[in-house]
Motif scaffolding. Structure first.
Motif, mmCIF file in Angstrom:
data_model
loop_
_atom_site.group_PDB
_atom_site.id
_atom_site.type_symbol
_atom_site.label_atom_id
_atom_site.label_comp_id
_atom_site.label_asym_id
_atom_site.label_seq_id
_atom_site.Cartn_x
_atom_site.Cartn_y
_atom_site.Cartn_z
ATOM 1 N N ALA A 70 1.014 -1.508 0.196
ATOM 2 C CA ALA A 70 0.148 -0.259 -0.081
ATOM 3 C C ALA A 70 0.821 1.269 -0.715
ATOM 4 C CB ALA A 70 -1.052 -0.153 1.526
ATOM 5 N N ASP A 71 2.226 1.233 0.797
ATOM 6 C CA ASP A 71 3.127 2.602 0.582
ATOM 7 C C ASP A 71 3.621 2.951 -0.621
ATOM 8 O OD1 ASP A 71 1.813 3.134 3.063
ATOM 9 O OD2 ASP A 71 4.300 2.372 4.506
ATOM 10 N N ALA A 72 3.639 1.390 -0.814
ATOM 11 C CA ALA A 72 4.365 1.722 -2.247
ATOM 12 C C ALA A 72 3.818 2.149 -3.914
ATOM 13 C CB ALA A 72 4.649 0.505 -3.096
ATOM 14 N N THR A 73 1.907 1.776 -3.404
ATOM 15 C CA THR A 73 0.832 2.357 -4.574
ATOM 16 C C THR A 73 0.849 3.805 -4.221
ATOM 17 O OG1 THR A 73 -0.110 -0.108 -4.388
ATOM 18 C CG2 THR A 73 -0.918 2.296 -4.608
ATOM 19 N N PHE A 74 0.573 4.319 -3.028
ATOM 20 C CA PHE A 74 0.408 5.709 -2.516
ATOM 21 C C PHE A 74 1.606 6.556 -2.857
ATOM 22 C CE2 PHE A 74 -2.762 4.986 -0.606
ATOM 23 C CZ PHE A 74 -3.503 6.431 0.098
ATOM 24 N N GLN A 75 3.031 5.818 -2.920
ATOM 25 C CA GLN A 75 4.189 7.095 -3.238
ATOM 26 C C GLN A 75 3.988 7.038 -5.079
ATOM 27 O OE1 GLN A 75 6.851 8.121 -1.600
ATOM 28 N NE2 GLN A 75 6.815 8.783 -3.754
ATOM 29 N N ARG A 76 3.822 6.219 -5.976
ATOM 30 C CA ARG A 76 3.069 5.354 -6.692
ATOM 31 C C ARG A 76 2.258 7.191 -7.518
ATOM 32 N NH1 ARG A 76 0.014 3.068 -10.589
ATOM 33 N NH2 ARG A 76 -0.489 1.781 -8.996
ATOM 34 N N PHE A 77 0.844 6.753 -5.783
ATOM 35 C CA PHE A 77 0.407 8.123 -6.578
ATOM 36 C C PHE A 77 0.916 9.555 -6.713
ATOM 37 C CE2 PHE A 77 -3.669 5.205 -4.785
ATOM 38 C CZ PHE A 77 -3.132 4.862 -6.353
ATOM 39 N N ALA A 78 2.133 9.757 -5.639
ATOM 40 C CA ALA A 78 2.826 10.762 -5.366
ATOM 41 C C ALA A 78 3.841 11.653 -6.455
ATOM 42 C CB ALA A 78 3.476 10.762 -3.864
ATOM 43 N N ASP A 79 4.281 10.433 -7.055
ATOM 44 C CA ASP A 79 4.938 10.272 -8.301
ATOM 45 C C ASP A 79 4.267 10.799 -9.675
ATOM 46 O OD1 ASP A 79 7.187 9.251 -6.767
ATOM 47 O OD2 ASP A 79 7.214 7.319 -7.466
ATOM 48 N N ALA A 80 3.157 10.454 -9.491
ATOM 49 C CA ALA A 80 2.525 10.741 -10.687
ATOM 50 C C ALA A 80 1.781 12.734 -10.348
ATOM 51 C CB ALA A 80 1.249 9.987 -10.983
ATOM 52 N N GLY A 81 2.079 12.791 -9.546
ATOM 53 C CA GLY A 81 1.741 14.350 -9.092
ATOM 54 C C GLY A 81 0.851 15.164 -7.422
ATOM 55 N N MET A 82 -0.034 13.303 -7.195
ATOM 56 C CA MET A 82 -0.854 13.401 -6.343
ATOM 57 C C MET A 82 -0.195 13.926 -4.983
ATOM 58 S SD MET A 82 -3.422 10.821 -6.038
ATOM 59 C CE MET A 82 -4.404 10.162 -8.169
ATOM 60 N N HIS A 83 -0.626 14.627 -3.392
ATOM 61 C CA HIS A 83 0.150 15.367 -2.400
ATOM 62 C C HIS A 83 -0.162 14.119 -1.445
ATOM 63 C CE1 HIS A 83 0.716 18.667 -4.451
ATOM 64 N NE2 HIS A 83 -0.439 18.717 -5.004
ATOM 65 N N LEU A 84 1.010 13.996 -0.968
ATOM 66 C CA LEU A 84 0.710 12.629 0.270
ATOM 67 C C LEU A 84 0.999 14.064 1.422
ATOM 68 C CD1 LEU A 84 2.796 9.823 -0.159
ATOM 69 C CD2 LEU A 84 0.995 9.932 -1.072
ATOM 70 N N VAL A 85 -0.539 13.666 2.610
ATOM 71 C CA VAL A 85 -0.301 15.068 3.688
ATOM 72 C C VAL A 85 -1.075 14.473 4.700
ATOM 73 C CG1 VAL A 85 -0.927 16.653 1.898
ATOM 74 C CG2 VAL A 85 -3.211 14.826 2.917
ATOM 75 N N LYS A 86 -0.646 15.231 5.859
ATOM 76 C CA LYS A 86 -1.480 14.645 7.088
ATOM 77 C C LYS A 86 -2.362 15.149 7.521
ATOM 78 C CE LYS A 86 1.927 11.786 7.727
ATOM 79 N NZ LYS A 86 1.858 10.369 7.639
ATOM 80 N N SER A 87 -3.569 14.597 8.503
ATOM 81 C CA SER A 87 -4.784 15.659 8.758
ATOM 82 C C SER A 87 -4.839 16.806 9.550
ATOM 83 C CB SER A 87 -5.800 14.307 9.060
ATOM 84 O OG SER A 87 -5.363 13.766 10.053
ATOM 85 N N THR A 88 -3.985 17.035 10.160
ATOM 86 C CA THR A 88 -3.383 17.499 11.492
ATOM 87 C C THR A 88 -2.365 18.657 11.131
ATOM 88 O OG1 THR A 88 -0.767 16.606 11.583
ATOM 89 C CG2 THR A 88 -2.648 16.111 12.757
ATOM 90 N N THR A 89 -1.866 18.899 9.390
ATOM 91 C CA THR A 89 -1.326 20.326 8.908
ATOM 92 C C THR A 89 -2.649 20.823 8.558
ATOM 93 O OG1 THR A 89 0.277 18.659 8.496
ATOM 94 C CG2 THR A 89 0.228 20.893 7.335
ATOM 95 N N ALA A 90 -2.738 21.987 8.195
ATOM 96 C CA ALA A 90 -3.721 23.456 8.420
ATOM 97 C C ALA A 90 -3.641 23.419 6.712
ATOM 98 C CB ALA A 90 -3.600 24.559 8.354
ATOM 99 N N ILE A 91 -4.824 23.011 6.000
ATOM 100 C CA ILE A 91 -4.791 23.052 4.181
ATOM 101 C C ILE A 91 -3.799 24.382 3.463
ATOM 102 C CG2 ILE A 91 -7.197 22.749 2.778
ATOM 103 C CD1 ILE A 91 -8.814 21.134 4.399
ATOM 104 N N ALA A 92 -4.665 25.147 4.524
ATOM 105 C CA ALA A 92 -3.843 26.595 3.646
ATOM 106 C C ALA A 92 -2.766 26.280 3.317
ATOM 107 C CB ALA A 92 -3.990 27.400 4.780
ATOM 108 N N ASP A 93 -1.877 25.093 4.651
ATOM 109 C CA ASP A 93 -0.037 25.255 4.578
ATOM 110 C C ASP A 93 -0.518 24.142 2.894
ATOM 111 O OD1 ASP A 93 0.421 26.901 6.307
ATOM 112 O OD2 ASP A 93 -0.048 25.471 7.931
ATOM 113 N N TRP A 94 -0.964 23.159 2.208
ATOM 114 C CA TRP A 94 -0.654 22.332 1.446
ATOM 115 C C TRP A 94 -0.330 23.058 0.298
ATOM 116 C CZ3 TRP A 94 -5.610 18.386 2.177
ATOM 117 C CH2 TRP A 94 -5.583 18.353 3.118
ATOM 118 N N ALA A 95 0.461 21.845 -0.034
ATOM 119 C CA ALA A 95 0.723 22.638 -1.608
ATOM 120 C C ALA A 95 0.360 23.165 -2.776
ATOM 121 C CB ALA A 95 2.081 22.279 -1.592
ATOM 122 N N GLY A 96 -0.479 24.016 -3.272
ATOM 123 C CA GLY A 96 -1.343 24.195 -4.396
ATOM 124 C C GLY A 96 -2.663 24.817 -3.802
#
Length: 348
Positions: A319-345
């Protein structure tokens, strides 16, 4: 004047983290009153006024997957994965009530007679396969497993030969497309049953968001077709019968709706199965339309867990490898505790 908030909100006093792993009745009228008061106190605007439109897609946060002792509890390596995930997910919703435009929970929805449930299949002794049995193409071709003749009345108007022909076509298609062998799952997410319902704490959070932001919760039903698996909310595993006639179709309406948001945030269960399959199908659609659209997708890594059966199977690394593949395709891996305003994009 109300604007879309850039800072996280406090957690409402009625949220009880100790009950996330339990089943209980949401007191709707009380929560409706509290949600309206909370919206006024926190100066929340109706979702229709959002300048940045964000959809939170919650995949299969249902009792059947998220409550211990239910049929397919997703424990992850910690043994409490889905409970811990839903605790963080509820807090994410409350902290970001003013930023989340729409919540779209997917609902795995099944009946007893489906191709992945035990009663669909029998062996020569008339026995059903045990849950977690993998049925291969060779086993169907050899007759080791065949369609239960007794279900032909309900599913095929008595046409057992046609149903058996379809079953062989189904496992052939799974094999040809490199998909997992047909898995026989325990009866789960049964329509009309307690297991089908959203986890109470998650349902409560969605309801509060609905009232506070005047935004209808967008429930997406999947898995009701008796002749195909439907891990992804966007597409069943098999779409046609042996003659090439359609038995199902991809969820084009929901795909297009998701891609019209400025941001799509994804959480839910299980990271290794329905979450991964849904994201994979979304990525396929994105790459067909415009690969840059992947940048609007955010995966809440701490609000999803993989299937782990101690001593038997552990899908964590996969599952972790699959998520990394999604990130490599341009998706963002984020944490729920980080403010959305601080997310890239994200520019609130």
């Amino acid at each position: 004047m109300t604007t879309q908030p850039t800072t996280q909100l406090p957690i409402p006093s009625f949220f009880d983290a100790r009950r996330v792993g339990e089943v209980w009745r949401v007191p709707y009228q009380d929560r409706a009153t509290q949600a309206r008061d909370w919206a006024k106190q926190q100066h929340l605007q109706p979702a229709a006024k959002d300048k940045v439109r964000l959809c939170l897609m919650i995949i299969d946060a249902q009792n059947t997957f998220c409550i211990p002792d239910f049929e397919l509890f997703v424990g992850g390596r910690s043994g409490m994965g889905a409970i811990e995930d839903n605790h963080r997910l509820c807090e994410f919703i409350y902290r970001n009530l003013g930023v989340i435009t729409e919540i779209a929970p997917t609902m795995d929805t099944h009946t007893a007679m489906q191709i992945f449930h035990p009663m669909f299949w029998v062996n020569d002794a008339g026995e059903n396969p045990a849950p977690m049995t993998m049925i291969s193409l060779d086993q169907v071709q050899s007759g080791q497993w065949k369609v239960n003749p007794a279900i032909a009345y309900s599913l095929a108007k008595g046409n057992y030969t046609g149903l058996q022909s379809f079953a062989l076509h189904y496992v052939k298609r799974l094999s040809a497309e490199g998909k997992y062998p047909l898995t026989i799952w325990p009866y789960h997410s049964m329509l009309g049953g307690i297991g089908h319902a959203l986890v109470s704490a998650v349902e409560e959070a969605c309801f509060v968001h609905n009232i506070a932001r005047h935004s209808q919760t967008n429930f997406e039903i999947k898995g009701g077709n008796p002749l195909t698996e439907n891990y992804s909310v966007l597409r069943p595993e098999v779409l046609d019968d042996p003659a090439g006639r359609p038995i199902a179709q991809k969820n084009a309406r929901f795909i297009q709706k998701l891609l019209e948001f400025d941001a799509v945030v994804i959480a839910g269960q299980a990271k290794s199965h329905c979450v991964a399959w849904t994201i994979e199908d979304l990525l396929i659609e994105i790459q067909a339309q415009d690969p840059q659209l992947a940048r609007k997708v955010y995966l809440l890594e701490d609000c999803t867990s993989p299937v782990v059966v101690p001593g038997i199977i552990d899908f964590t690394d996969q599952a972790d490898a699959t998520f990394q593949r999604f990130a490599d395709a341009g998706m963002h891996l984020v944490k729920s505790t980080t403010a959305i305003a601080d997310w890239a994009g994200i520019n609130l």
